[in-house]
Design a protein around this motif. Structure first.
Motif, PDB file in Angstrom:
ATOM      1  N   GLU A   1     -21.644  -5.064 -24.945  1.00 14.48           N
ATOM      2  CA  GLU A   1     -21.684  -4.919 -26.396  1.00 14.48           C
ATOM      3  C   GLU A   1     -21.811  -6.256 -27.122  1.00 14.48           C
ATOM      4  O   GLU A   1     -22.267  -6.309 -28.267  1.00 14.48           O
ATOM      5  N   SER A   2     -21.440  -7.337 -26.459  1.00 17.38           N
ATOM      6  CA  SER A   2     -21.539  -8.668 -27.076  1.00 17.38           C
ATOM      7  C   SER A   2     -22.990  -9.103 -27.275  1.00 17.38           C
ATOM      8  O   SER A   2     -23.265  -9.992 -28.102  1.00 17.38           O
ATOM      9  N   ARG A   3     -23.903  -8.536 -26.484  1.00 15.50           N
ATOM     10  CA  ARG A   3     -25.328  -8.881 -26.528  1.00 15.50           C
ATOM     11  C   ARG A   3     -25.592 -10.327 -26.133  1.00 15.50           C
ATOM     12  O   ARG A   3     -26.671 -10.871 -26.399  1.00 15.50           O
ATOM     13  N   LEU A   4     -24.625 -10.950 -25.461  1.00 17.31           N
ATOM     14  CA  LEU A   4     -24.824 -12.325 -24.990  1.00 17.31           C
ATOM     15  C   LEU A   4     -25.625 -12.375 -23.689  1.00 17.31           C
ATOM     16  O   LEU A   4     -26.109 -13.440 -23.307  1.00 17.31           O
ATOM     17  N   PHE A   5     -25.747 -11.232 -23.036  1.00 18.57           N
ATOM     18  CA  PHE A   5     -26.435 -11.185 -21.746  1.00 18.57           C
ATOM     19  C   PHE A   5     -27.479 -10.065 -21.761  1.00 18.57           C
ATOM     20  O   PHE A   5     -27.255  -8.999 -22.324  1.00 18.57           O
ATOM     21  N   ASP A   6     -28.605 -10.343 -21.115  1.00 16.50           N
ATOM     22  CA  ASP A   6     -29.616  -9.300 -20.958  1.00 16.50           C
ATOM     23  C   ASP A   6     -29.233  -8.361 -19.811  1.00 16.50           C
ATOM     24  O   ASP A   6     -29.310  -7.142 -19.951  1.00 16.50           O
ATOM     25  N   TRP A   7     -28.824  -8.954 -18.699  1.00 12.70           N
ATOM     26  CA  TRP A   7     -28.424  -8.160 -17.537  1.00 12.70           C
ATOM     27  C   TRP A   7     -27.041  -8.564 -17.070  1.00 12.70           C
ATOM     28  O   TRP A   7     -26.725  -9.765 -17.011  1.00 12.70           O
ATOM     29  N   ILE A   8     -26.224  -7.574 -16.776  1.00 12.57           N
ATOM     30  CA  ILE A   8     -24.904  -7.791 -16.180  1.00 12.57           C
ATOM     31  C   ILE A   8     -24.938  -7.162 -14.789  1.00 12.57           C
ATOM     32  O   ILE A   8     -25.220  -5.969 -14.655  1.00 12.57           O
ATOM     33  N   LEU A   9     -24.684  -7.978 -13.776  1.00 16.30           N
ATOM     34  CA  LEU A   9     -24.707  -7.525 -12.385  1.00 16.30           C
ATOM     35  C   LEU A   9     -23.283  -7.486 -11.862  1.00 16.30           C
ATOM     36  O   LEU A   9     -22.558  -8.479 -11.960  1.00 16.30           O
ATOM     37  N   VAL A  10     -22.888  -6.347 -11.315  1.00 12.54           N
ATOM     38  CA  VAL A  10     -21.487  -6.106 -10.968  1.00 12.54           C
ATOM     39  C   VAL A  10     -21.356  -5.702  -9.504  1.00 12.54           C
ATOM     40  O   VAL A  10     -21.957  -4.698  -9.079  1.00 12.54           O
ATOM     41  N   GLU A  11     -20.583  -6.458  -8.742  1.00  9.40           N
ATOM     42  CA  GLU A  11     -20.204  -5.988  -7.410  1.00  9.40           C
ATOM     43  C   GLU A  11     -19.026  -5.039  -7.609  1.00  9.40           C
ATOM     44  O   GLU A  11     -17.937  -5.459  -8.008  1.00  9.40           O
ATOM     45  N   ALA A  12     -19.256  -3.755  -7.345  1.00  8.60           N
ATOM     46  CA  ALA A  12     -18.297  -2.715  -7.725  1.00  8.60           C
ATOM     47  C   ALA A  12     -17.632  -2.052  -6.524  1.00  8.60           C
ATOM     48  O   ALA A  12     -17.071  -0.962  -6.649  1.00  8.60           O
ATOM     49  N   ASP A  13     -17.675  -2.709  -5.384  1.00  6.63           N
ATOM     50  CA  ASP A  13     -17.120  -2.107  -4.164  1.00  6.63           C
ATOM     51  C   ASP A  13     -16.837  -3.223  -3.173  1.00  6.63           C
ATOM     52  O   ASP A  13     -17.417  -4.308  -3.249  1.00  6.63           O
ATOM     53  N   GLY A  14     -15.950  -2.950  -2.234  1.00  5.22           N
ATOM     54  CA  GLY A  14     -15.656  -3.893  -1.165  1.00  5.22           C
ATOM     55  C   GLY A  14     -15.835  -3.237   0.187  1.00  5.22           C
ATOM     56  O   GLY A  14     -15.552  -2.045   0.339  1.00  5.22           O
ATOM     57  N   ALA A  15     -16.319  -4.000   1.170  1.00  3.91           N
ATOM     58  CA  ALA A  15     -16.564  -3.426   2.493  1.00  3.91           C
ATOM     59  C   ALA A  15     -16.061  -4.310   3.622  1.00  3.91           C
ATOM     60  O   ALA A  15     -16.347  -4.034   4.784  1.00  3.91           O
ATOM     61  N   ALA A  16     -15.302  -5.372   3.270  1.00  6.74           N
ATOM     62  CA  ALA A  16     -14.768  -6.273   4.293  1.00  6.74           C
ATOM     63  C   ALA A  16     -15.861  -6.747   5.242  1.00  6.74           C
ATOM     64  O   ALA A  16     -15.634  -6.929   6.443  1.00  6.74           O
ATOM     65  N   ARG A  17     -17.069  -6.925   4.712  1.00  8.01           N
ATOM     66  CA  ARG A  17     -18.237  -7.428   5.447  1.00  8.01           C
ATOM     67  C   ARG A  17     -18.715  -6.487   6.548  1.00  8.01           C
ATOM     68  O   ARG A  17     -19.474  -6.900   7.421  1.00  8.01           O
ATOM     69  N   ARG A  18     -18.283  -5.243   6.517  1.00 10.40           N
ATOM     70  CA  ARG A  18     -18.822  -4.268   7.469  1.00 10.40           C
ATOM     71  C   ARG A  18     -20.184  -3.780   6.980  1.00 10.40           C
ATOM     72  O   ARG A  18     -20.495  -3.819   5.800  1.00 10.40           O
ATOM     73  N   SER A  19     -20.973  -3.276   7.902  1.00 12.29           N
ATOM     74  CA  SER A  19     -22.330  -2.855   7.560  1.00 12.29           C
ATOM     75  C   SER A  19     -22.371  -1.553   6.780  1.00 12.29           C
ATOM     76  O   SER A  19     -23.265  -1.342   5.960  1.00 12.29           O
ATOM     77  N   LEU A  20     -21.410  -0.664   7.053  1.00 12.02           N
ATOM     78  CA  LEU A  20     -21.340   0.608   6.344  1.00 12.02           C
ATOM     79  C   LEU A  20     -19.957   0.773   5.739  1.00 12.02           C
ATOM     80  O   LEU A  20     -19.008   0.109   6.154  1.00 12.02           O
ATOM     81  N   LYS A  21     -19.859   1.700   4.795  1.00  8.81           N
ATOM     82  CA  LYS A  21     -18.599   1.875   4.084  1.00  8.81           C
ATOM     83  C   LYS A  21     -18.471   3.305   3.591  1.00  8.81           C
ATOM     84  O   LYS A  21     -19.426   3.894   3.091  1.00  8.81           O
ATOM     85  N   ALA A  22     -17.282   3.887   3.766  1.00  8.48           N
ATOM     86  CA  ALA A  22     -16.930   5.152   3.124  1.00  8.48           C
ATOM     87  C   ALA A  22     -15.850   4.852   2.098  1.00  8.48           C
ATOM     88  O   ALA A  22     -14.853   4.189   2.427  1.00  8.48           O
ATOM     89  N   PRO A  23     -16.023   5.289   0.863  1.00 12.71           N
ATOM     90  CA  PRO A  23     -15.048   4.934  -0.177  1.00 12.71           C
ATOM     91  C   PRO A  23     -13.743   5.708  -0.060  1.00 12.71           C
ATOM     92  O   PRO A  23     -13.736   6.894   0.278  1.00 12.71           O
ATOM     93  N   ALA A  24     -12.648   5.007  -0.343  1.00  8.83           N
ATOM     94  CA  ALA A  24     -11.347   5.655  -0.442  1.00  8.83           C
ATOM     95  C   ALA A  24     -11.242   6.360  -1.789  1.00  8.83           C
ATOM     96  O   ALA A  24     -12.171   6.308  -2.613  1.00  8.83           O
ATOM     97  N   GLU A  25     -10.104   6.995  -2.035  1.00  8.11           N
ATOM     98  CA  GLU A  25      -9.936   7.781  -3.262  1.00  8.11           C
ATOM     99  C   GLU A  25     -10.140   6.927  -4.511  1.00  8.11           C
ATOM    100  O   GLU A  25     -10.695   7.400  -5.508  1.00  8.11           O
ATOM    101  N   HIS A  26      -9.678   5.661  -4.474  1.00 10.55           N
ATOM    102  CA  HIS A  26      -9.746   4.804  -5.661  1.00 10.55           C
ATOM    103  C   HIS A  26     -11.062   4.019  -5.746  1.00 10.55           C
ATOM    104  O   HIS A  26     -11.220   3.183  -6.642  1.00 10.55           O
TER     105      HIS A  26
END
Length: 261
Positions: A109-134
């Motif tokens: 909403e600030s309009r200071l950025f054109d694109w915001i890129l978000v790392e929204a998950d963690g995988a402990a550097r494993r190749s695949l991941k199944a998400p937990a409840e949270h």
């Protein structure tokens, strides 16, 4: 040659979130670099945790627990760099702790950025991941969602060595612990409602990035995963992108999944 930013970041501005297995951080900073080179103002951040970026990944890093204070700092300093990385806290283990998803809306909403890129998950550097409840922690204003998976897991046994939260992944993939991960098993993980795109905002354009496509055999595996997805859930994503996310991102192939009339 195809570029991933031309595929997923077609709009002039937006929020792109990355979820799934290993390669998200490399992919995020590659996208940021390419977007900044094209003249876009880019923010990279996380709703989970990331390592402090190298100078090559991001020369400007701001740590501020208050999203509004961070925006004031950006505005007052008028950074020459078109790419900034932000986090709420720096942890003792060398990682950066990110913001609550609501903060991403404040940044947009600030309009200071054109694109915001978000790392929204963690995988402990494993190749695949199944998400937990949270998990995952996807901002509600995400306009592009990229699920990352590593092709090196194919042919390996289902275990914590290759799959983060393998006990959760097994039922989604139709596998028991110790069974071999096949192309159909990976397709099931991607397509399952509790799998790779769990909690995806309804408005988000969805893409799959199959990482570590560094051999003809893995390129063939990727094509078969695309075939399986077209059979079991073609609407899961717009396209499956095949490439490598290391020392820059290479795109080797793109398989459209949704059939438009």
């Amino acid at each position: 040659m195809l570029s991933i930013e031309s595929i997923v970041c077609k709009a002039p501005r937006g929020v792109a979130s990355l979820v799934g297995g290993g390669g998200k951080t490399s992919l995020m900073f590659h996208l940021a670099r390419q977007l900044a080179h094209s003249g876009k103002k880019v923010l990279t951040t996380t709703t989970t945790k990331i390592f402090v970026p190298t100078p090559e990944q991001s020369r400007t890093v701001i740590v501020s627990s208050d999203p509004h204070a961070f925006l004031r700092q950006v505005s007052s300093c008028q950074h020459a760099n078109t790419h900034i990385t932000a986090a709420a806290h720096k942890l003792e283990n060398g990682k950066l702790l990110g913001f609550a998803p609501e903060a991403i809306s404040i940044f947009q909403e600030s309009r200071l950025f054109d694109w915001i890129l978000v790392e929204a998950d963690g995988a402990a550097r494993r190749s695949l991941k199944a998400p937990a409840e949270h998990e995952p922690v996807i901002p509600a204003n995400t306009s592009v969602l990229v699920a990352v998976a590593g092709l090196d897991a194919l042919g390996e046994q289902l275990s914590e060595k290759m799959v983060f939260r393998s006990a959760l992944a097994g039922p989604l993939m139709g596998l028991a612990e110790g069974e071999v991960i096949t192309q159909i098993a990976l397709a099931r993980l991607i397509a399952h409602p509790c799998g790779s795109f769990k909690a995806a905002p309804s408005q988000a354009r969805r893409f799959i990035f199959l990482n570590k496509a560094d051999s003809p055999e893995r390129l063939d595996y990727a094509a078969r995963v695309a075939e399986q997805l077209r059979l079991i859930s073609p609407a899961v994503a717009e396209a499956l992108i095949v490439g490598q996310a290391l020392d820059g991102v290479c795109v080797h192939a793109v398989y459209p999944l949704m059939v438009t009339m």
